[in-house]
Design an enzyme around this catalytic site. Structure first.
Site, PDB file in Angstrom:
ATOM      1  N   ASP A  75     -19.700 -23.123  55.211  1.00  0.00           N
ATOM      2  CA  ASP A  75     -18.493 -23.428  54.969  1.00  0.00           C
ATOM      3  C   ASP A  75     -18.455 -24.977  54.990  1.00  0.00           C
ATOM      4  O   ASP A  75     -18.702 -25.453  56.068  1.00  0.00           O
ATOM      5  CB  ASP A  75     -17.483 -22.738  55.869  1.00  0.00           C
ATOM      6  CG  ASP A  75     -17.378 -21.237  55.714  1.00  0.00           C
ATOM      7  OD1 ASP A  75     -17.735 -20.746  54.638  1.00  0.00           O
ATOM      8  OD2 ASP A  75     -16.722 -20.626  56.747  1.00  0.00           O
ATOM      9  N   ASP A  81     -12.883  -9.206  51.243  1.00  0.00           N
ATOM     10  CA  ASP A  81     -12.748  -9.842  52.407  1.00  0.00           C
ATOM     11  C   ASP A  81     -11.786  -8.636  53.248  1.00  0.00           C
ATOM     12  O   ASP A  81     -10.800  -8.077  52.901  1.00  0.00           O
ATOM     13  CB  ASP A  81     -11.678 -10.996  52.635  1.00  0.00           C
ATOM     14  CG  ASP A  81     -12.357 -12.181  51.963  1.00  0.00           C
ATOM     15  OD1 ASP A  81     -12.717 -13.150  52.369  1.00  0.00           O
ATOM     16  OD2 ASP A  81     -12.303 -12.324  50.612  1.00  0.00           O
TER      17      ASP A  81
END
Lengths: 220, 257
Positions: free
Chosen positions: B131, B12
């Site tokens: 998600d 990330d």
């Protein structure tokens, strides 16, 4: 060092996208006297010492672009006379025919077809197998070949494909893999070698195969 | 013998640094993306995912340079996600050396984008990131919904139906993150992982919640995931990729060792 001593490897760019990884991997293993050229210029391909035919995407577009760019004669000429490596959809494009996109006639260098695994592809025990065949699978080397040099039998290579080649002449099979059934993932005849997997994404064994290709004199 | 399950370390990246948020909030610094990617490549990671979580999209050029630097040194598949909204974004990342791109929010707001991208670049390089959050209550039939904006905004879309639709539209792979679990170290949400993996014919990558190696095993065996993605357990040195692979192989999972 004179220019004349330089060797060139032409990576054929017929408009099917990303050749960055292929070129980077070749450059990574190439000696300083070897130049990697990504090109769609027939003159450069004709003059190159060796030729790599990549492939990505759908077969109809691949074959279509090979003809649209006018590169088919250069590809066919190279396959007659110098070390030639085809990868991924490249191997499928060398077959007679592919059943992808409702059926496409290919370059017919190897007799045989590219077939679909099918969306209901099953493992030996009946469990569902994902399609595309994506990830690292083991390659059984069917023959001894300069391009397998230094690569252990059953080494894992990275695959992403939904179609696989079935050559008519089994003596041309250089490697196989197992995914629901055994199938051909490498073909070899004279100065032409073709693989279904992506050497440029297959870590050290993939780089070794590219290194072998750059050192190959084109003899089986 | 056969196809190996994959371990995918995830980077990330925020403003050029690898970070890892807990539930997308608390951010810890874990290093330079190129160095981190090379370390995982040397450790035998099967792929690497680079997720650009930079809040502002002004500085995509930094991401492009980093992807180029990683791709010229790392010879395993590289997926780049975060801020992919147009075919030009995809082309830029593929030209920089990405092998696949992850499409998340843009797919929710414009599903046709996935179809267009798959037709143009091929399904093999289109990963749709989902998600999901569990929305069913205790005692109700399990139900998961798609959320956007780091898990803050519900969309009303059923996660399993959405995954099937995305595959119909041309997604070549599904990256499934449980927003309930992400950053918690409590393990994957195995229910939604299995439900989606059984519903689609393309590979599913489980993500969100890995805290130990048993979680990786559970993701594959119970969740039926084809690949497992983890960040913090590798970034902060709790486990190495080879340790994780050996642990999984000892439990009967086909791995590339």
């Amino acid at each position: 060092m004179t220019l004349a001593s330089n060797k060139t490897v032409a990576v054929i760019d017929y408009g099917m996208g990303n050749l960055h990884s292929v070129a980077k991997a070749l450059e990574h293993v190439a000696g300083e006297n070897t130049q990697v050229i990504v090109t769609r210029d027939p003159a450069i391909i004709d003059a190159a010492d060796r030729v790599l035919l990549p492939g990505v995407g759908a077969i109809r577009d691949c074959i279509g672009e090979m003809y649209n760019t006018g590169l088919v004669p250069s590809i066919q000429k190279a396959m007659k006379e110098k070390p030639f490596l085809a990868i991924c959809v490249g191997i499928q494009s060398l077959m007679s025919h592919s059943e992808e996109n409702a059926g496409v006639d290919c370059l017919n260098h190897f007799s045989g077809n590219a077939l679909f695994f099918g969306e209901e592809h099953k493992d030996y025990d009946g469990s569902k197998l994902k399609v595309p065949h994506m990830g690292w699978n083991q390659v059984k080397q069917s023959i001894t070949h300069p391009l397998w040099k230094g690569i252990p039998d059953q080494a894992r290579f990275y695959f992403v494909h939904s179609f696989y080649v079935v050559p008519e002449d089994k003596s041309e099979v250089a490697g196989t893999c197992d995914y629901g059934h055994e199938f051909c993932v490498a073909l070899a005849r004279d100065n032409v070698f073709a693989v279904q997997f992506h050497p440029e994404k297959s870590h050290k064994d993939g780089l070794q195969l590219y290194k072998n290709f750059l050192n190959w004199d084109g003899k089986p | 013998m056969g196809l190996a399950k994959r371990i995918i370390p995830c980077l990330d990246v925020d403003n050029g640094r690898v970070v890892k948020g807990v539930k997308f909030l608390d951010i810890r610094d874990a290093g330079d993306p190129v160095e981190v990617a090379k370390r995982y490549d040397e450790q035998g990671a099967d792929e690497i995912t680079f997720l650009d979580i930079t809040a502002s999209s002004d500085d995509r050029a930094t991401t492009v340079h980093m992807v180029e630097a990683i791709a010229s040194q790392v010879f395993i598949p590289l997926t780049v996600g975060g801020g992919i909204r147009t075919c030009d974004d995809i082309r830029r990342m593929l030209n920089a050396g990405a092998d696949k791109v992850g499409i998340n929010t843009a797919a929710v707001f414009n599903p046709e984008f996935v179809r267009e991208a798959a037709q143009r670049f091929g399904s093999q390089c289109i990963v749709v990131a989902i998600d999901a959050k569990k929305v069913s209550l205790e005692g109700e039939e399990d139900k998961w919904e798609i959320f956007t904006h780091g898990g803050r905004k519900p969309t009303g879309l059923d996660a399993v139906e959405w995954a099937k639709k995305m595959v119909d539209y041309g997604a070549g792979e599904i990256l499934l993150t449980s927003m309930d679990r992400d950053g918690t170290k409590n393990g994957f949400d195995l229910g939604v992982t299995r439900a989606i993996s059984e519903a689609v014919h393309v590979p599913v990558i489980a993500s969100g919640g890995v805290g130990n190696l048993d979680h990786l095993v559970d993701g594959v065996i119970q969740g039926k995931a084809d690949a497992v993605l983890a960040a913090s357990i590798f970034h902060f040195g709790e486990y190495t990729v080879p340790e994780a692979k050996e642990f999984m192989a000892e439990r009967g999972i086909e791995m590339r060792l």
